[in-house]
Design a protein around this motif. Sequence first.
Motif, PDB file in Angstrom:
ATOM      1  N   LEU A  28      -6.526   2.434  -5.162  1.00  0.00           N
ATOM      2  CA  LEU A  28      -5.830   2.227  -3.893  1.00  0.00           C
ATOM      3  C   LEU A  28      -6.815   1.761  -2.826  1.00  0.00           C
ATOM      4  CD1 LEU A  28      -3.104   2.378  -2.449  1.00  0.00           C
ATOM      5  CD2 LEU A  28      -3.700   4.728  -1.794  1.00  0.00           C
ATOM      6  N   ARG A  77       1.045   4.099  -2.966  1.00  0.00           N
ATOM      7  CA  ARG A  77       0.220   5.115  -2.301  1.00  0.00           C
ATOM      8  C   ARG A  77      -0.257   6.231  -3.223  1.00  0.00           C
ATOM      9  NH1 ARG A  77       5.372   5.718  -1.248  1.00  0.00           N
ATOM     10  NH2 ARG A  77       6.397   7.734  -1.485  1.00  0.00           N
ATOM     11  N   VAL A  88       0.844  -1.208   0.000  1.00  0.00           N
ATOM     12  CA  VAL A  88       0.000   0.000   0.000  1.00  0.00           C
ATOM     13  C   VAL A  88       0.877   1.255   0.000  1.00  0.00           C
ATOM     14  CG1 VAL A  88      -1.662   1.342   1.354  1.00  0.00           C
ATOM     15  CG2 VAL A  88      -1.991  -1.123   1.064  1.00  0.00           C
ATOM     16  N   VAL A  89       1.930   1.248   0.794  1.00  0.00           N
ATOM     17  CA  VAL A  89       2.835   2.405   0.833  1.00  0.00           C
ATOM     18  C   VAL A  89       3.525   2.582  -0.522  1.00  0.00           C
ATOM     19  CG1 VAL A  89       4.963   3.312   1.869  1.00  0.00           C
ATOM     20  CG2 VAL A  89       3.172   2.349   3.327  1.00  0.00           C
TER      21      VAL A  89
END
Length: 156
Positions: A107, A100, A96-97
């Motif tokens: 997302l 991002r 996810v990071v």
Amino acid sequence: MNQPFLWGGLLAFAIASAILRLVVGHPLLRERSVRVGWLGAVVAFVSGLALVFHCAAMFFGPWVDAVSFLLAPADMVRDMGAGSQVAYWLPAAALVVAWRRVWGPALGALIVTLAGVGVTMYWPFPLDVHLAWLTALIIVGSLIPTLLLRGPRAAS
């Protein structure tokens, strides 16, 4: 649920998505696409490998166990304890990071499907529910690079 058919279909979908992206040469949704730097690309790749390993350890144990140095980490994953949870949630969060900057709805779909897989794995849910979440995650995780990501060398 016919798991060989499910896994075969998901593998075919992921491969077809990758081939489509390679043939076209750019994200299919150019106006919504974002560039991912080298660090983000490496983090996403390593996170993806870790998540695939986690899944393989659970569903394809004999194949994973055939590789001697993978036996101990696979056993830790299958134990479903704290180590297993770290081995899932840490790469999920890292992915996810890494992604991002991706278009918000995509997302959001990634976050929801990663959470759905994790919750249905560690809480008492029927296998079919977990497999449905896995299916959704594999589809979302295959479509994001195909539709929305430019590589580190791509023009902004």
